[in-house]
Write a protein that holds these residues in place. Structure first.
Motif, PDB file in Angstrom:
ATOM      1  N   LYS A 257       0.825  -1.208   0.000  1.00 16.58           N
ATOM      2  CA  LYS A 257       0.000   0.000   0.000  1.00 16.58           C
ATOM      3  C   LYS A 257       0.858   1.256   0.000  1.00 16.58           C
ATOM      4  O   LYS A 257       0.581   2.219  -0.732  1.00 16.58           O
ATOM      5  N   MET A 258       1.933   1.269   0.824  1.00 19.68           N
ATOM      6  CA  MET A 258       2.813   2.424   0.888  1.00 19.68           C
ATOM      7  C   MET A 258       3.479   2.679  -0.454  1.00 19.68           C
ATOM      8  O   MET A 258       3.609   3.829  -0.899  1.00 19.68           O
ATOM      9  N   ALA A 259       3.929   1.602  -1.133  1.00 22.07           N
ATOM     10  CA  ALA A 259       4.582   1.747  -2.438  1.00 22.07           C
ATOM     11  C   ALA A 259       3.601   2.278  -3.476  1.00 22.07           C
ATOM     12  O   ALA A 259       3.931   3.167  -4.269  1.00 22.07           O
ATOM     13  N   GLN A 260       2.378   1.732  -3.483  1.00 24.93           N
ATOM     14  CA  GLN A 260       1.360   2.211  -4.426  1.00 24.93           C
ATOM     15  C   GLN A 260       1.078   3.699  -4.203  1.00 24.93           C
ATOM     16  O   GLN A 260       1.007   4.479  -5.168  1.00 24.93           O
ATOM     17  N   GLU A 261       0.930   4.093  -2.953  1.00 24.36           N
ATOM     18  CA  GLU A 261       0.640   5.493  -2.639  1.00 24.36           C
ATOM     19  C   GLU A 261       1.784   6.403  -3.059  1.00 24.36           C
ATOM     20  O   GLU A 261       1.566   7.507  -3.566  1.00 24.36           O
ATOM     21  N   ALA A 262       3.017   5.951  -2.842  1.00 25.63           N
ATOM     22  CA  ALA A 262       4.174   6.764  -3.199  1.00 25.63           C
ATOM     23  C   ALA A 262       4.230   7.013  -4.702  1.00 25.63           C
ATOM     24  O   ALA A 262       4.461   8.144  -5.152  1.00 25.63           O
ATOM     25  N   ILE A 263       4.015   5.955  -5.486  1.00 22.74           N
ATOM     26  CA  ILE A 263       4.063   6.089  -6.942  1.00 22.74           C
ATOM     27  C   ILE A 263       2.933   6.994  -7.439  1.00 22.74           C
ATOM     28  O   ILE A 263       3.143   7.887  -8.261  1.00 22.74           O
ATOM     29  N   CYS A 264       1.741   6.779  -6.910  1.00 19.62           N
ATOM     30  CA  CYS A 264       0.591   7.593  -7.335  1.00 19.62           C
ATOM     31  C   CYS A 264       0.769   9.060  -6.936  1.00 19.62           C
ATOM     32  O   CYS A 264       0.407   9.967  -7.698  1.00 19.62           O
ATOM     33  N   LYS A 265       1.333   9.287  -5.769  1.00 19.59           N
ATOM     34  CA  LYS A 265       1.566  10.667  -5.325  1.00 19.59           C
ATOM     35  C   LYS A 265       2.535  11.369  -6.261  1.00 19.59           C
ATOM     36  O   LYS A 265       2.362  12.537  -6.614  1.00 19.59           O
ATOM     37  N   TYR A 266       3.570  10.648  -6.675  1.00 19.13           N
ATOM     38  CA  TYR A 266       4.533  11.227  -7.605  1.00 19.13           C
ATOM     39  C   TYR A 266       3.873  11.533  -8.948  1.00 19.13           C
ATOM     40  O   TYR A 266       4.066  12.612  -9.519  1.00 19.13           O
ATOM     41  N   LEU A 267       3.102  10.580  -9.481  1.00 18.09           N
ATOM     42  CA  LEU A 267       2.435  10.780 -10.772  1.00 18.09           C
ATOM     43  C   LEU A 267       1.498  11.984 -10.717  1.00 18.09           C
ATOM     44  O   LEU A 267       1.442  12.787 -11.655  1.00 18.09           O
ATOM     45  N   GLU A 268       0.769  12.126  -9.614  1.00 20.37           N
ATOM     46  CA  GLU A 268      -0.147  13.250  -9.458  1.00 20.37           C
ATOM     47  C   GLU A 268       0.616  14.572  -9.431  1.00 20.37           C
ATOM     48  O   GLU A 268       0.219  15.553 -10.076  1.00 20.37           O
ATOM     49  N   ALA A 269       1.740  14.595  -8.675  1.00 22.79           N
ATOM     50  CA  ALA A 269       2.519  15.830  -8.564  1.00 22.79           C
ATOM     51  C   ALA A 269       3.169  16.201  -9.885  1.00 22.79           C
ATOM     52  O   ALA A 269       3.285  17.381 -10.226  1.00 22.79           O
ATOM     53  N   ARG A 270       3.582  15.203 -10.651  1.00 23.70           N
ATOM     54  CA  ARG A 270       4.331  15.467 -11.887  1.00 23.70           C
ATOM     55  C   ARG A 270       3.431  15.692 -13.092  1.00 23.70           C
ATOM     56  O   ARG A 270       3.658  16.599 -13.901  1.00 23.70           O
ATOM     57  N   PHE A 271       2.381  14.878 -13.223  1.00 19.81           N
ATOM     58  CA  PHE A 271       1.590  14.900 -14.460  1.00 19.81           C
ATOM     59  C   PHE A 271       0.118  15.257 -14.264  1.00 19.81           C
ATOM     60  O   PHE A 271      -0.624  15.356 -15.237  1.00 19.81           O
ATOM     61  N   GLY A 272      -0.318  15.428 -13.024  1.00 17.82           N
ATOM     62  CA  GLY A 272      -1.687  15.841 -12.760  1.00 17.82           C
ATOM     63  C   GLY A 272      -2.717  14.808 -13.187  1.00 17.82           C
ATOM     64  O   GLY A 272      -2.476  13.590 -13.166  1.00 17.82           O
ATOM     65  N   ASP A 273      -3.882  15.291 -13.618  1.00 18.33           N
ATOM     66  CA  ASP A 273      -4.991  14.396 -13.977  1.00 18.33           C
ATOM     67  C   ASP A 273      -4.660  13.499 -15.162  1.00 18.33           C
ATOM     68  O   ASP A 273      -5.291  12.449 -15.336  1.00 18.33           O
ATOM     69  N   ALA A 274      -3.695  13.890 -15.972  1.00 22.50           N
ATOM     70  CA  ALA A 274      -3.328  13.070 -17.127  1.00 22.50           C
ATOM     71  C   ALA A 274      -2.791  11.708 -16.702  1.00 22.50           C
ATOM     72  O   ALA A 274      -2.736  10.773 -17.509  1.00 22.50           O
ATOM     73  N   SER A 275      -2.414  11.588 -15.449  1.00 27.20           N
ATOM     74  CA  SER A 275      -1.827  10.329 -14.967  1.00 27.20           C
ATOM     75  C   SER A 275      -2.834   9.415 -14.280  1.00 27.20           C
ATOM     76  O   SER A 275      -2.452   8.360 -13.763  1.00 27.20           O
ATOM     77  N   LEU A 276      -4.114   9.791 -14.245  1.00 27.77           N
ATOM     78  CA  LEU A 276      -5.104   9.011 -13.499  1.00 27.77           C
ATOM     79  C   LEU A 276      -5.176   7.561 -13.973  1.00 27.77           C
ATOM     80  O   LEU A 276      -5.317   6.637 -13.173  1.00 27.77           O
ATOM     81  N   GLY A 277      -5.081   7.372 -15.296  1.00 26.46           N
ATOM     82  CA  GLY A 277      -5.122   6.011 -15.827  1.00 26.46           C
ATOM     83  C   GLY A 277      -3.946   5.179 -15.356  1.00 26.46           C
ATOM     84  O   GLY A 277      -4.099   4.004 -14.992  1.00 26.46           O
TER      85      GLY A 277
END
Length: 320
Positions: A257-277
């Protein structure tokens, strides 16, 4: 007055020792650890890893190590590990193996493989005994001690043990270990006067402390470290209450769970909504080894497409 920094904060360590201006300090540290023979001291190294963008280092999952190469071609990897996750033996072998086999492309001659050295700086005791703080492992024949080859060399530096010796340092390595234990005051000043590498590290440290952006990322990493300790303590307590087997399962589930959250947090910070998929795809990964591999690559991507290649396990961004 500027507050002193924690020198084993991985971001501060990388900025001070893993920068071009910090090469003198890095070389001094490496010579102290490796103790090369007469005439064989390192005089130069090449830093191999990319510069990190502080804006994207928002989580504790990012692995901030230092990778360098000597003039002879040997690879040296240095990592600070402060929280005891009870896996440092397997963790270091895993990363060592990746560096070793990663030297060759398909079809290249094995003779091109070069010595690969890993240096683990530990904020906890891992080995038995109170006085031995530096452990070196190689690949040797069990009965005769004959060395197979010198391509593998793994070092462990146990920082707490140096503080238990209760005496002045005997050599440069002990001086560096006191530095990494956040020694201050007159004793640190005296050490710096006779140790040029530490003197350089202290100079860079002062510059680092005055940079507001660097301090902000440093503070985020300190918070991440505290969160990691809390998570480990919580998982350990639950494991003790429910039994060892269940504790391991809880710890692994939390790690995923921690790893998933870390990756998703980075994607959100870097690419915004374009990274939702891509974030949804990350949540579908439930193998900690695969998530760890994604984490080791995701912070170096330059585009959303490269991020997709890393997460999907395709393309050079994933396999390089």
């Amino acid at each position: 007055m500027v507050q002193r920094i924690n020198r084993t904060n991985d971001y501060a360590f990388k900025r001070i020792m893993g920068s071009e201006e910090g090469k003198e300090a890095l070389i001094g540290f490496l010579n102290a650890v490796l103790k090369p023979g007469p005439g064989k001291k390192l005089t130069s190294v090449q830093l191999l890893d990319r510069e990190l963008d502080p804006r994207y280092l928002l989580d504790r999952a990012a692995r901030l190590d230092i990778l360098a190469q000597t003039a002879a071609g040997a690879l040296i990897n240095i990592e600070v590990q402060i929280a005891n996750q009870y896996n440092i033996d397997k963790r270091t072998l895993y990363y060592w193996a990746g560096l070793y086999y990663g030297q060759l492309s398909s079809g290249e001659n094995f003779r091109r493989l070069r010595k690969t050295i890993t240096i683990n700086i530990l904020g906890f005791g891992w080995f038995a005994g109170k006085n031995k703080y530096h452990h070196i492992f190689q690949l040797r024949e069990k009965d005769t001690g004959e060395l197979l080859n010198d391509d593998i060399e793994i070092h462990f530096l146990e920082l707490p043990k140096i503080m238990e010796l209760d005496r002045r340092p005997n050599d440069a390595l002990e001086e560096w270990m006191l530095y990494l234990n956040n020694l201050e005051g007159k004793e640190m000043e005296e050490i710096a006067m006779s140790n040029p590498g530490i003197k350089k590290a202290l100079t860079i440290e002062q510059i680092f402390q005055k940079n507001k952006r660097e301090r902000r990322v440093y503070e985020l990493r300190e918070k991440a470290y505290r969160d990691e300790l809390s998570a480990l303590a919580g998982a350990r307590a639950e494991g003790e209450a429910a039994g060892e087997a269940r504790g391991e399962a809880i710890g692994e589930a939390r790690g995923i769970k921690m790893a998933q959250e870390a990756i998703c947090k980075y994607l959100e910070a870097r690419f915004g909504d374009a990274s939702l998929g891509l974030q949804e795809k990350v949540k579908q990964h439930t193998e900690i080894e695969k998530l760890d591999k994604i984490i080791n690559k995701i912070y170096t991507v330059r585009s959303l497409e490269e991020a997709g290649a890393v997460i999907n396990g395709t393309g050079s961004a994933y396999f390089d």
